[in-house]
Motif scaffolding. Sequence first.
Motif, PDB file in Angstrom:
ATOM      1  N   TYR A  31     -26.837  52.305  56.827  1.00  0.00           N
ATOM      2  CA  TYR A  31     -27.239  53.460  56.013  1.00  0.00           C
ATOM      3  C   TYR A  31     -27.523  54.670  56.901  1.00  0.00           C
ATOM      4  N   ARG A  32     -28.353  54.448  57.906  1.00  0.00           N
ATOM      5  CA  ARG A  32     -28.791  55.585  58.725  1.00  0.00           C
ATOM      6  C   ARG A  32     -27.664  56.112  59.612  1.00  0.00           C
ATOM      7  N   ALA A  33     -26.769  55.218  60.060  1.00  0.00           N
ATOM      8  CA  ALA A  33     -25.655  55.684  60.890  1.00  0.00           C
ATOM      9  C   ALA A  33     -24.746  56.610  60.092  1.00  0.00           C
ATOM     10  N   ILE A  34     -24.414  56.205  58.878  1.00  0.00           N
ATOM     11  CA  ILE A  34     -23.492  57.001  58.065  1.00  0.00           C
ATOM     12  C   ILE A  34     -24.156  58.292  57.584  1.00  0.00           C
ATOM     13  N   HIS A  35     -25.329  58.168  57.041  1.00  0.00           N
ATOM     14  CA  HIS A  35     -25.984  59.366  56.509  1.00  0.00           C
ATOM     15  C   HIS A  35     -26.445  60.292  57.636  1.00  0.00           C
TER      16      HIS A  35
END
Lengths: 131, 308
Positions: B133-137
């Motif tokens: 989640y955090r990598a993409i966003h």
Amino acid sequence: MSILPEELRYLESHEWVSVSNETPGIATVGISAFAVAELTDLVFMALPKVGQSVSAGHEFGEVESVKAVSPMYSPVSGTVVEIHSELVNNLESLSVDPYDGGWIMKVQMSDPSELARLLDWTSYKHQCDNA
Amino acid sequence: MSLPSVLTKFSVLQKGAPLDGASLQGIPREGVVLIDPPLSGETNMAIDEALLRDATPESPVVLRVYRWEQPTLSLGHFQSWDDCRAVPGLSDLPWVRRKTGGGAIVHDQEITYSILIPETRNKSSKGHSELLYRAIHGSAVENLQRLGWDAKLSETCTCSTATNQKEEPFLCFSRRSPVDLIIGTDKIMGSAQRRTSAGLLQHGSLLIRHSPTTPELIGLSELITQFPSKLVQEGFRDDSVGSYNKDMREKGLHDALMDRGCERVIAKAPFDQTAWVNFLILVLKKGLSQIVNCRWQDRNLDEHSVFM
């Protein structure tokens, strides 16, 4: 009945199974404290139906947490004879008591020898400690 | 329903792209980018479902970007269709159910993506991957900020529990989870996941503009029009373009505009949907590179090679 995690058998995917001496053909199934912690806030759980066949290592239900859906896998094969339907509306209780009060289904086992293929507490704890 | 022919062709592609010791720890894995034309809701969901179902440790990482042939409502995996009656207009739309969780999305003026990361070693995981989640966003935030947008992660939550799930908004873009991408107070990008022993599937949606069905939701295009272009023009009335460009090089867009008395900072944006798709692919690749070492096959299958 009091279920101790040290006395259970486990799948690698964190489902536990308990067989009592009083009902040796019936397996009680749930998910471990480690799984509950990994899932964090639980939102939904889909249970099997009574009478439904389940197979060892195959999906029998689903759980949603933090926008992620994860399957739950059955440790044993057989027929579902009872489900813990109240649990669906009280998923928070799993974080307090994932064993006694957190059982999910009871299965009339078709092949109790499958239990021997599951992880014991020492092996399962080792897996969790190294996750 | 029978599965679309794209899957048969895709499985051929998989066989032709074996992995050479796939790992999440540095050894390159094959990565495939699929850019699909607008398809029906059923087909879009069947493709993603099949990608996850058929994933093996040897399968490539798949990054798929797609649109929908007509406005379609997708429900989170456990959502009830009956609940969409509470939102006017939604019950008239064709609808599908996603394999991933979260809230409902009106797929109209947005771009959808799916990421499949086949499981190679830890088949015992349960729950979401905060890392993905955090990598993409985070990548989306970084790349939008480079264009001048005031993008950030929400870091707030309307997250429901089993006891108050009915209180949470029905629509994904009306909800807030800590990793949602927001500009100002408006949610622009959201994602949801499904994890099985075969792999991790993440769905996400980038809201380009509002849909007539959900006018209360603001997309990037509405945010652009909220920037008062007159103010920007007035700010530059006495300045030459050359001076502005010089300031841009030296100070950056934000400072250059603020020096000229602009009340708001205008941001750059891709000029059409194809450009937005390319932007999203860039965002997804950069985000994925933080957790998976992918050797991308950018044989972007066009409509003719895949669907004819």
